[in-house]
Design a protein around this motif. Structure first.
Motif, PDB file in Angstrom:
ATOM      1  N   GLU A 335      77.963 199.673  92.023  1.00  0.00           N
ATOM      2  CA  GLU A 335      77.789 201.054  91.575  1.00  0.00           C
ATOM      3  C   GLU A 335      79.040 201.893  91.811  1.00  0.00           C
ATOM      4  OE1 GLU A 335      74.573 200.323  94.401  1.00  0.00           O
ATOM      5  OE2 GLU A 335      75.508 198.784  93.120  1.00  0.00           O
ATOM      6  N   ASP A 338      81.025 201.834  88.679  1.00  0.00           N
ATOM      7  CA  ASP A 338      80.457 202.754  87.691  1.00  0.00           C
ATOM      8  C   ASP A 338      80.842 204.197  88.012  1.00  0.00           C
ATOM      9  OD1 ASP A 338      79.166 200.620  86.416  1.00  0.00           O
ATOM     10  OD2 ASP A 338      77.422 200.777  87.721  1.00  0.00           O
ATOM     11  N   ASP A 341      84.460 204.794  86.917  1.00  0.00           N
ATOM     12  CA  ASP A 341      84.589 204.890  85.466  1.00  0.00           C
ATOM     13  C   ASP A 341      84.028 206.197  84.925  1.00  0.00           C
ATOM     14  OD1 ASP A 341      85.936 202.518  85.128  1.00  0.00           O
ATOM     15  OD2 ASP A 341      84.127 201.337  84.770  1.00  0.00           O
ATOM     16  N   THR A 342      82.972 206.692  85.538  1.00  0.00           N
ATOM     17  CA  THR A 342      82.402 207.984  85.130  1.00  0.00           C
ATOM     18  C   THR A 342      83.401 209.116  85.365  1.00  0.00           C
ATOM     19  OG1 THR A 342      80.152 207.234  85.597  1.00  0.00           O
ATOM     20  CG2 THR A 342      80.521 209.619  85.527  1.00  0.00           C
ATOM     21  N   ARG A 375      80.633 192.718  87.892  1.00  0.00           N
ATOM     22  CA  ARG A 375      80.614 194.033  87.240  1.00  0.00           C
ATOM     23  C   ARG A 375      81.995 194.422  86.721  1.00  0.00           C
ATOM     24  NH1 ARG A 375      81.748 197.479  84.821  1.00  0.00           N
ATOM     25  NH2 ARG A 375      81.165 199.681  84.802  1.00  0.00           N
ATOM     26  N   ARG A 379      84.781 195.473  82.521  1.00  0.00           N
ATOM     27  CA  ARG A 379      85.456 196.714  82.163  1.00  0.00           C
ATOM     28  C   ARG A 379      86.892 196.512  81.689  1.00  0.00           C
ATOM     29  NH1 ARG A 379      89.036 199.075  85.151  1.00  0.00           N
ATOM     30  NH2 ARG A 379      88.383 201.227  84.784  1.00  0.00           N
TER      31      ARG A 379
END
Length: 490
Positions: A335, A338, A341-342, A375, A379
């Protein structure tokens, strides 16, 4: 005739054992954290590797060696192809009619190596002439003052310039980046810029002691304060503020603390409102000086902090502008990727994805490494840094050598480039002459895809030495595999 019969019988027994092992690997991998990414051959291979390494196959390895077959000791990038090749050879020795997987094609057998090379190219750019291991250098503050140092580093062999965002600021970072781009153009090579965001690194702030030149010794006490000026008294002769005030409130009596990459070990002795008293248990010979801006590690304390701080979010604006790669400190869970990247998307990074380097420096990151890799590979270009300073301070020095090997293996299984970092040629960089031990350490770094040097007065000479050393090691070793070029010493 007797020897042939014995070999055939042994081969048949091992064949049956390996067929059962192969099926167990497939079953266990289908239930692992990597199971949802079967379309990614590297992650599928990682699942097979993790499943295999849950079995102790040391006895099997020796019996395979006695038959002149692969011991499977270097199968990180090719788990099933290696097993299938061994099974095919065993079936011939055993003259068995039992169904056996086909012998893999040579291209399929070495596909993992090809994937790792492709990922390294995507992350670091072209492979340097004469060596596969890239050289990364942490730029000092004076690299922003003019082009000379950066050009000297580029000519000596630097492939990646690292900017530590814990120091300096956007104006200096822009200047450093410009000098790197200019140097790359002059030497005719693509030199990448890595910007390493600081994360919630805990450091000492202002410090105080009863005697100015006093050094901490075993048995001394230090008062850590969450806010305000450090305070000493007759009982406690040393005190320090900390960069993360909430750290003090989350400590418990008995928690361990390590200071300045493990130069000092202590334990929390008592707690009061806004402060903690620690008792020094161990320090280097001659004592350790208490200084500001030195790192603090808390291996027993769950701080529950986000890997991105408010400062990091501000710094990311300049990172997006300047960098090719982003170093992610204190990343521990999928997470966290993530989250990064956000934030990057919010600041406008859309059509130029940055390569990502996950710095492995905490026990939770070790535990979650397979999930992190699964994960992050989705990307774009991705690598792992073995941040040996913080990692050793977190897990203990005695475990570091073992864990850096395991990280190298896991990364190879997943075709993830790996960076060997912290204190490489440290005496050479600082004093101009290497120690014998650090030369051996640097040579072993040839198994990684990149090795990082820190800043220091003799860093240009260290890059040049490392460039030559990596070139020589390139002829002797590929990952865990010795390559037997002709020896010239005898």
């Amino acid at each position: 005739m007797r020897d042939k019969t014995d070999a055939s019988t042994r081969a048949a027994e091992i064949h049956a054992e390996m067929m059962a092992l192969r099926q167990a690997i497939l079953t266990e991998a289908a239930q692992s954290v990597t199971a949802g990414q079967t379309d990614d051959l590297a992650i599928a291979n990682l699942g097979h590797y993790l499943a295999l390494r849950r079995h102790d196959i040391r006895s099997l390895q020796r019996r395979l060696m006695a038959l002149g077959l692969s011991s499977m000791g270097r199968l990180e990038g090719r788990v099933l192809p290696t097993i299938d090749a061994v099974l095919s050879a065993l079936s011939c020795l055993a003259k068995t009619t039992e169904k056996t997987p086909a012998m893999p094609l040579e291209a399929d057998f070495f596909a993992g190596e090809a994937r790792l090379e492709a990922e390294s190219l995507a992350l670091f750019g072209a492979t340097p002439a004469g060596r596969r291991t890239r050289i990364m250098v942490t730029l000092p503050s004076q690299a922003a003052d003019g082009p000379d140092l950066t050009l000297d580093l580029a000519r000596a062999g630097m492939d990646v310039a690292r900017i530590n965002c814990a120091h300096d600021g956007p104006e200096a970072w822009r200047a450093m980046t410009a000098f790197v781009r200019d140097a790359a153009a002059i030497v005719g090579r693509d030199i990448k810029v890595l910007m390493d965001i600081a994360g919630p690194k805990i450091r000492t702030g202002a410090v105080a002691s009863v005697e100015k030149k006093a050094r901490l010794q075993a048995g001394d006490r230090v008062r850590l304060v969450a806010s305000g000026a450090p305070r000493v008294d007759e009982r406690i002769s040393f005190s320090a503020a900390v960069s993360l005030p909430e750290m003090v409130t989350r400590l418990s009596v008995g928690d361990r603390l390590r200071y300045d990459d493990g130069k000092l070990e202590a334990v929390v002795e008592s707690l009061a409102e806004g402060e903690a008293v620690i008792l020094i248990r161990r320090t280097k010979s001659g004592g350790t000086k208490l200084k500001p801006e030195k790192g603090i590690n808390l291996p027993d304390t769950a701080l529950g902090l986000s890997p991105l701080t408010a400062k990091d979010e501000t710094d990311l604006v300049t990172v997006i502008e300047c960098a090719d790669l982003i170093g992610y400190s204190f990343v521990s869970r999928p997470e966290d990727i993530d989250l990064l990247d956000t934030v990057l998307a919010r600041h406008g990074l859309q059509d130029r994805p940055l390569g990502l380097i996950a710095k492995i420096e905490q026990p939770l990151a070790l535990t979650n490494l397979p999930e992190l890799m699964a994960r992050a590979r989705r990307r774009g270009p991705f690598g792992v840094m073995i941040a040996r300073g913080d990692l050793a301070a977190e897990i203990g020095f005695e475990r570091l050598a073992e864990m850096q090997e395991e990280i190298l293996w896991i990364c190879e299984a997943a075709s993830v480039p790996c960076i060997w970092a912290t204190q490489v040629l440290e005496d050479m960089v600082k004093e101009g002459i290497p120690t014998r031990g650090e030369m051996t350490d640097a040579a072993m770094a040839a198994r990684a895809e990149c090795v990082m040097l820190n800043k220091g007065p003799a860093v240009v000479e260290a890059v040049s030495l490392l460039d030559r050393l990596m070139g020589r090691m390139n002829d002797h070793m590929f990952k865990k595999t010795p390559t037997l070029r002709a020896l010239k010493s005898w």
